[in-house]
Design an enzyme around this catalytic site. Structure first.
Site, mmCIF file in Angstrom:
data_model
loop_
_atom_site.group_PDB
_atom_site.id
_atom_site.type_symbol
_atom_site.label_atom_id
_atom_site.label_comp_id
_atom_site.label_asym_id
_atom_site.label_seq_id
_atom_site.Cartn_x
_atom_site.Cartn_y
_atom_site.Cartn_z
ATOM 1 N N ARG A 101 -13.888 54.963 1.424
ATOM 2 C CA ARG A 101 -13.403 55.559 0.167
ATOM 3 C C ARG A 101 -14.368 56.661 -0.250
ATOM 4 N NH1 ARG A 101 -12.815 49.936 -0.764
ATOM 5 N NH2 ARG A 101 -10.665 49.317 -1.262
ATOM 6 N N ARG A 113 -10.944 58.348 3.765
ATOM 7 C CA ARG A 113 -9.790 58.551 2.888
ATOM 8 C C ARG A 113 -10.101 59.622 1.864
ATOM 9 N NH1 ARG A 113 -7.595 53.994 -1.038
ATOM 10 N NH2 ARG A 113 -9.433 54.608 -2.219
ATOM 11 N N GLY A 117 -6.856 8.258 -3.359
ATOM 12 C CA GLY A 117 -6.992 7.638 -4.668
ATOM 13 C C GLY A 117 -5.929 8.050 -5.674
ATOM 14 N N GLU A 161 1.639 53.373 1.200
ATOM 15 C CA GLU A 161 1.294 52.617 0.013
ATOM 16 C C GLU A 161 2.428 52.501 -0.981
ATOM 17 O OE1 GLU A 161 -3.024 52.741 -1.221
ATOM 18 O OE2 GLU A 161 -2.638 54.837 -0.747
ATOM 19 N N GLY A 216 -1.903 50.473 2.815
ATOM 20 C CA GLY A 216 -2.716 50.133 1.650
ATOM 21 C C GLY A 216 -1.964 49.022 0.937
ATOM 22 N N THR A 217 -2.246 47.785 1.324
ATOM 23 C CA THR A 217 -1.387 46.683 0.873
ATOM 24 C C THR A 217 -1.590 46.338 -0.597
ATOM 25 O OG1 THR A 217 -3.011 45.205 1.855
ATOM 26 C CG2 THR A 217 -0.971 45.604 3.104
ATOM 27 N N ASN A 218 -2.718 46.759 -1.192
ATOM 28 C CA ASN A 218 -2.870 46.505 -2.634
ATOM 29 C C ASN A 218 -1.830 47.300 -3.405
ATOM 30 O OD1 ASN A 218 -5.095 45.095 -1.809
ATOM 31 N ND2 ASN A 218 -6.579 46.600 -2.515
ATOM 32 N N ASP A 219 -1.775 48.605 -3.138
ATOM 33 C CA ASP A 219 -0.797 49.440 -3.818
ATOM 34 C C ASP A 219 0.619 49.088 -3.391
ATOM 35 O OD1 ASP A 219 -1.606 51.330 -5.789
ATOM 36 O OD2 ASP A 219 -2.904 52.227 -4.275
ATOM 37 N N ARG A 262 0.822 -1.210 0.000
ATOM 38 C CA ARG A 262 0.000 0.000 0.000
ATOM 39 C C ARG A 262 0.852 1.255 0.000
ATOM 40 N NH1 ARG A 262 -3.845 -0.788 5.144
ATOM 41 N NH2 ARG A 262 -5.195 0.617 3.940
ATOM 42 N N SER A 296 -2.003 53.511 8.032
ATOM 43 C CA SER A 296 -2.834 52.426 7.523
ATOM 44 C C SER A 296 -2.158 51.935 6.244
ATOM 45 C CB SER A 296 -4.248 52.933 7.229
ATOM 46 O OG SER A 296 -5.033 51.883 6.703
HETATM 47 P P1 ADP Z 1 -6.244 4.026 -0.407
HETATM 48 O O1 ADP Z 1 -5.160 4.828 0.218
HETATM 49 O O2 ADP Z 1 -6.540 4.378 -1.792
HETATM 50 O O3 ADP Z 1 -7.440 3.935 0.493
HETATM 51 P P2 ADP Z 1 -5.421 1.494 0.657
HETATM 52 O O4 ADP Z 1 -3.983 1.263 0.814
HETATM 53 O O5 ADP Z 1 -6.138 1.915 1.883
HETATM 54 O O6 ADP Z 1 -5.663 2.523 -0.512
HETATM 55 O O7 ADP Z 1 -6.005 0.136 0.113
HETATM 56 C C1 ADP Z 1 -7.053 -0.044 -0.795
HETATM 57 C C2 ADP Z 1 -8.055 -1.018 -0.256
HETATM 58 O O8 ADP Z 1 -7.450 -2.244 0.087
HETATM 59 C C3 ADP Z 1 -8.705 -0.499 1.002
HETATM 60 O O9 ADP Z 1 -10.088 -0.810 0.934
HETATM 61 C C4 ADP Z 1 -8.040 -1.289 2.080
HETATM 62 O O10 ADP Z 1 -8.855 -1.441 3.197
HETATM 63 C C5 ADP Z 1 -7.780 -2.620 1.407
HETATM 64 N N1 ADP Z 1 -6.664 -3.298 2.040
HETATM 65 C C6 ADP Z 1 -5.440 -2.807 2.236
HETATM 66 N N2 ADP Z 1 -4.679 -3.683 2.906
HETATM 67 C C7 ADP Z 1 -5.415 -4.769 3.129
HETATM 68 C C8 ADP Z 1 -5.178 -6.016 3.784
HETATM 69 N N3 ADP Z 1 -4.022 -6.286 4.359
HETATM 70 N N4 ADP Z 1 -6.183 -6.898 3.829
HETATM 71 C C9 ADP Z 1 -7.366 -6.599 3.264
HETATM 72 N N5 ADP Z 1 -7.657 -5.483 2.632
HETATM 73 C C10 ADP Z 1 -6.695 -4.547 2.557
HETATM 74 MG MG MG Z 2 -7.458 3.479 2.296
HETATM 75 MG MG MG Z 3 -4.278 52.690 -2.734
#
Ligand code: ADP
Ligand code: MG
Ligand code: MG
Length: 852
Positions: free
Chosen positions: A569, A624, A100, A724, A745-748, A91, A743
């Protein structure tokens, strides 16, 4: 010799840099004695060596072998054993969660040989083939880049042939056939057979996790989330547990509270007879945790206790992944969970009630950025058609209105409008102010439209490049759809989506609360906001004022908690019908005509101030004096030249236009931003400043006579009370001998400090700068601490040294930017002033700055 591999029992949750978030938290759960399958972690150090040299550190192979050996001992199984094979998950997991973005491979260790052992040992042939097809799929995709669709397609074909509606309908034999098919797909695309040596599988899997750090989607995600590109990922290798071992097995995800609403009570999804991502992949309908309670009360009870324990241990909402293997619960992941802005406030407040954290900690758990999000209205998307285009979400919120293509027409419309332009410029202000939202086809998050919209709290989608905007024809087209002037559209400044027609909108309850329309007890979100902003007020040292120049804004500023007006202003007080008076002033050829124009302006100005002083009775109002160059109040040179030329061509006398043209030419500047403006204008045409000061004083006198308590302060723009230009900051000691307060005037100050004009560079090269990572954020949004910040620090120190009681504030857009507010606190300023809608945000951040 460097150590690159750590056992779960060796780490803890604070080692995220080294072990990645996922690895560090698996260690923590192991230390807590929770049921975590054993495993080890290859550190981010190893990944960084790999990424910089292109090869694993030489000692890595041996260190992995040693830890694998220990793991095998603990499991009583061996990788590659033909009787009872150990299977592993490999993992990814970096310091910051990158959902993901990188890959995980399950069931590593399965081969044509070891599968027989798995079948025998589990007594479940179907399960074993199911695990094998998953391995070939994940391994093929991750290690060899075999397209996902090929595997998905083969699975669909198999399901159809079997008349199965989902994967569970495939028998052991059919899954065996699918495995054969998968191997063919693998071989065709990888140019080799699926590796039959388990140790080679492991080694390739670890390397591909390293490689996935630099995958395109991971790179894009990091840039967007501002995660440094050189952290690298750790690799967690752990024993598999199986949720696909029949009906009494399964896999799930859960949160200790609802991450969308913050509601108390565990919340999650469960899928029986499934593995890994199945539960979130939508392949079958999931069960809620409440349904799991019916199905497996023992595991459910244990899960509940564990989640309770985790929440108390981490003192925050946690999310988890778990698997049930034949009735036995296993914990596979936990972390402090992401949540919506609303949930962040609600949960922080709940945890205070539960005695888990104190109010200071609650303040650390929320942010001004989140409060900003809570203050915009939102669309109800449940019945919406798909968007016709998507642009850059520049200023959040949901706006509905008739599409209008010219600013003055939007300003004249009575109903709600969306101003649609290719891009906007300062001339469009009246239309921007009048419209519900702004939609442009060009420009980025720092374009004029975006900056102005955020300042005004207006929804803005900019840079929707698919739109072909034709201002002359008063319409835009996109993908064959034509939207004409007056057609209703909806724009979502949180997602950048553009819709045809009217989407229903929900006003923000948080704004209604600040407006005084909702009681703080109205709902849990409002109550939490009330509580945390209240605590911030109690903690903060920095005062919060508002930028307001109309009685309406002044009232709102007060309702939203401003301690006064830090910038009133006066420019707009010379627009509309009054513009003529400025024209007369400029065209005046003798003292008498000039004075006549000023005499007419005086009472108008006085009335403006009387109203504002009435609204802010008892509170300071910083007025101002007029700042922009005078030609901004005159017609544009090009237009005027054309009008005069046309008149002359017709043989007519251009009359007043001709006179105006002479004046405009005389006042024309190459760089108006660096020209006759601010205090310089005051020196050249002192009568204007004098008239304004007189109006302020007379208005104050009127208010005093009426029993009021006006507290006007007068601010000289550019170099004066306002700091400014860089030179003003560097000569602050001298200026402080004449000025009662500063004051910034940080834009300018930002424009002049960097030597670029905002309106020009934002359209021209800022988008590229942001893309290249030269700027993390535009210096017009978030103060540049190192450069402009340094000027501020110098001016504060030297100004105070010269005049110890000098009050120092800031009135640029930065005064409402959370990150910048924290800087102004550190720099020792007395107050920030920002647009009324940003006042609560500044209050919150000023409080947070004291506890961070
Ligand atoms: P992500 O970071 O995308 O969640 P993970 O590393 O958590 O990816 O893993 C993807 C999936 O695999 C998850 O649903 C996780 O629970 C499952 N998973 C990871 N390791 C194991 C394991 N040792 N046994 C069973 N399922 C696992
Ligand atoms: Mg996970
Ligand atoms: Mg100004």
């Amino acid at each position: 010799m460097p150590s690159y591999v750590y056992d779960f029992v060796e780490g803890n949750k604070d080692l995220k840099d080294l072990l990645g978030g996922k690895g560090a938290n698996l260690c923590e759960m192991t230390r807590l004695g929770l049921p975590v399958p054993p495993g080890f972690i290859v550190s981010t150090d190893a990944c960084r060596v790999y990424l910089s040299t292109g090869a694993e550190p030489p000692e890595l192979g041996r260190q992995i072998a040693e830890h694998l050996h220990l793991l095998e001992g603990r499991m009583g199984q061996q990788l590659g054993d033909r009787d009872d094979p150990l299977l592993l998950s490999v993992r990814s997991g970096a310091k910051f969660s990158m959902p993901g973005m990188m890959e995980t491979i399950l069931n590593v260790g399965l081969t044509d040989t070891t599968i027989a052992g798995l079948i025998r040992h589990s007594g479940d042939e179907r399960f074993a083939w199911d695990a094998y097809r998953r391995l070939i799929h994940m391994f093929g995709k991750t290690v060899y880049g075999v397209p996902d669709e090929l595997f998905e397609h083969a699975l669909d074909v198999a399901k159809r042939a079997a008349g199965a509606s989902n994967d569970l309908g495939l028998s052991a034999g059919q899954l065996h056939e699918l495995v054969d098919e998968y191997k063919k797909i693998f071989a065709a695309h990888a140019g080799r057979d699926f590796p039959q040596a388990p140790h080679e599988q492991l080694q390739l899997a670890v390397r591909s996790v390293f490689d996935s750090w630099n995958s395109e989607r991971a790179t894009v995600y990091r840039r967007q989330e501002r995660i440094p590109a050189d952290l690298g990922t750790a690799v967690t290798v752990m024993a598999m547990v199986f949720g696909n071992l029949g009906a009494n097995s399964g896999t799930g995800v859960a949160f200790t509270r609802d991450p969308a609403t913050g509601a108390r009570g565990i919340y999650g999804d469960y899928l029986a007879n499934a593995q890994g991502e199945d539960v979130v992949a939508g392949i079958r309908n999931t069960l809620s945790l409440q349904e799991l309670e019916q199905l497996d009360p023992r595991s459910f009870g244990q899960l509940n206790r564990i989640m309770d324990r985790l929440e108390h241990h981490y003192r925050d909402l946690c999310d988890i992944e778990f698997t049930i293997e034949r009735g036995k619960l296993w914990m596979l992941q936990t972390r402090v969970g992401k949540r919506t802005a609303a949930a962040a406030f609600i949960i922080a407040s709940q945890l205070v009630d539960e005695g888990v954290i104190d109010l200071d900690e609650a303040l650390r758990r929320v942010s001004g950025e989140q409060l900003v999000r809570l203050m915009f209205p939102a669309f109800d998307l449940s019945h919406a058609d798909p968007p016709i285009a998507t642009g850059i979400p520049a200023s959040p919120g949901a706006a509905v209105g008739r599409a209008i293509f010219e600013a003055h027409r939007a300003a004249a419309e009575s109903g709600p409008t969306i101003l649609v332009r290719r891009e906007t410029n300062p001339d469009d202000m009246p239309g921007i102010v009048a419209a519900q939202g702004i939609l442009t086809s060009r420009g980025g998050k720092t374009s004029h439209a975006a900056v102005v919209a955020r300042g005004l709290g207006k929804t803005c989608v900019c840079g929707a490049e698919a739109l072909d905007v034709d201002v002359d024809a008063r319409q835009f087209t996109v993908d064959g759809v034509t939207v004409r002037e007056g057609d209703v559209i909806s724009i979502d400044g949180t997602t950048g989506n553009v819709y045809v027609g009217e989407l229903p909108v929900r006003p923000s309850p948080v704004v209604r609360y600040f407006e005084g329309e909702l009681s703080p007890l109205a709902d849990p979100l409002v109550a939490a906001v009330d509580r945390l902003v209240g605590h911030a007020d109690a903690k903060r040292r920095l005062g919060v004022m508002a930028n307001a120049d109309t009685p309406d804004d002044a009232r709102r500023a007060r309702r939203f908690g401003a301690a006064g007006i830090g910038l009133c202003r006066t420019e707009h007080m010379f627009l509309g019908e009054r513009r003529m008076l400025i024209e007369r002033l400029i065209l005046a050829t003798d003292e008498q005509a000039r004075q006549a124009a000023l005499d007419e302006l005086l009472p108008l100005q006085r009335n403006d101030f009387i109203e504002i002083f009435r609204e802010l009775d008892g509170l300071p109002v910083v007025v101002r004096l007029i700042d922009p160059p005078l030609h901004e109040f005159l017609p544009a040179l090009a237009d005027l030249t054309a009008t005069v030329a046309a008149a002359q061509a017709r043989g007519e006398d251009p009359g007043r236009d001709g006179e105006l043209l002479v004046a405009v030419r005389r006042m024309h500047e190459q760089n108006p931003m660096l020209g006759l403006r601010g205090v310089r204008l005051g020196l050249v045409i002192p009568e204007l400043f004098a008239m304004q000061v007189r109006a302020v004083a007379q208005a104050a006198a009127v208010r005093v006579a009426a029993g009021g308590n006006p507290r006007p302060e007068i601010m000289v723009p550019l170099v004066g009370t306002m700091i400014e230009v860089p030179r003003a900051a560097l000569t602050a000691a001298e200026i402080a001998t004449a000025a009662d307060f500063f004051s910034f005037g940080t834009n300018d100050l930002t424009q002049m400090g960097w030597g670029f004009s905002r309106d020009d560079v934002e359209a021209a090269f800022f988008p590229r700068y942001l893309q290249l990572g030269i700027f993390g954020a535009s210096p017009f949004e978030t103060i540049d601490r190192t450069g402009i910040g340094r000027l501020i620090r110098i001016a504060v120190a030297e100004g105070r040294a010269a005049r110890p009681e000098l009050v120092v504030g800031v009135c640029g857009e930065h005064g409402g930017d959370p990150e910048s507010v924290r800087f102004f606190h550190e720099a020792g300023l007395d107050y920030v002033s920002c647009s009324p809608y940003r006042v609560p945000v500044a209050r919150l951040e000023a409080g947070r700055a004291t506890v961070l």
